[in-house]
Design an enzyme around this catalytic site. Sequence first.
Site, PDB file in Angstrom:
ATOM      1  N   CYS A 170      12.222  80.016 -47.001  1.00 63.74           N
ATOM      2  CA  CYS A 170      12.959  79.850 -48.247  1.00 63.74           C
ATOM      3  C   CYS A 170      13.933  81.032 -48.421  1.00 63.74           C
ATOM      4  O   CYS A 170      14.642  81.408 -47.490  1.00 63.74           O
ATOM      5  CB  CYS A 170      11.962  79.728 -49.392  1.00 63.74           C
ATOM      6  SG  CYS A 170      12.598  79.149 -50.962  1.00 63.74           S
ATOM      7  N   HIS A 189      16.133  78.193 -47.825  1.00 66.46           N
ATOM      8  CA  HIS A 189      16.327  77.285 -48.959  1.00 66.46           C
ATOM      9  C   HIS A 189      17.837  77.055 -49.110  1.00 66.46           C
ATOM     10  O   HIS A 189      18.634  77.975 -48.917  1.00 66.46           O
ATOM     11  CB  HIS A 189      15.759  77.897 -50.240  1.00 66.46           C
ATOM     12  CG  HIS A 189      15.673  76.920 -51.353  1.00 66.46           C
ATOM     13  ND1 HIS A 189      16.730  76.685 -52.217  1.00 66.46           N
ATOM     14  CD2 HIS A 189      14.668  76.082 -51.735  1.00 66.46           C
ATOM     15  CE1 HIS A 189      16.376  75.758 -53.087  1.00 66.46           C
ATOM     16  NE2 HIS A 189      15.136  75.366 -52.833  1.00 66.46           N
TER      17      HIS A 189
END
Length: 200
Positions: free
Chosen positions: A111, A134
Site C-alpha cells: 500500500c 495503493h
Amino acid sequence: MPKALILIADGSEEIEFVTPYDVLIRAGFEVTSVGVGLKEGGFATCTRNIRILPDHPTLSSLPAPPSPSLTFDILILPGGGPGAKTFSTTSSVLGLIYDFRAAGKWVAAICAGTTALVASQDKHGGEKVKVTSHPSVEKEIRGMGWEYADGGERVVVDGRVVTSRGPGTALLFSLTIVELLAGKEKRDEVAGPMVVAETL
C-alpha cells in the site's frame, strides 16, 4: 526459519500489519514488530482505531549487536497513509531500509508503505526497481522515476523487493513472502489449513 522485522506506527493499516505477522508465524518465521514514533504507552493506534502493542517500542530498543539488517532476513513496511508518512520522514527508518537493501536482504512494502522505500532510495541511493502500491500514491512514486507495475499486478517482486497494493492483497502479499523465503511447499502448507482460495 527466516526472521522478519515488521514496523508499525500510528496510522498504519491494521490488516497490512496483522496479516503478514500472522501468516509468517504460521509458516514458522520468527517475527518481531517495532514501533516508530509512538507516543507514551507504546501502542500504535491504527487507521481504524485498533490499538496494537508492538514487541519493541522503538528501533533503538532492539538488541544492539548486530545490526537489524544482519539479524533479520526481511523488513516489512505496512501501509496506511499516516503510518507510511511517519516511515518516510523518519531518518532511522530510511537508513534501515537502505541497510537491508545494501546487505542483499529482502524489503517488502504494501500500500502506501512503498513510499518509504522510495524515500529511502531518494535519500541514500540504491537501485530503483519495479514496484506497485495503493493507487493513491501511484503518481507520487512515478514522479520519483520508479517503474510502476500494471494495475493488474497485485504483488510485484523485483530483485529483493516485494510490493503490493492494499488491504485486499495483504494475504497474497504475505503468502508470497513465505514462498520467497521458505519455498512453495511451505506456502502450500500454510495456505491449506487457512482455506485460502485458489485466486487471491
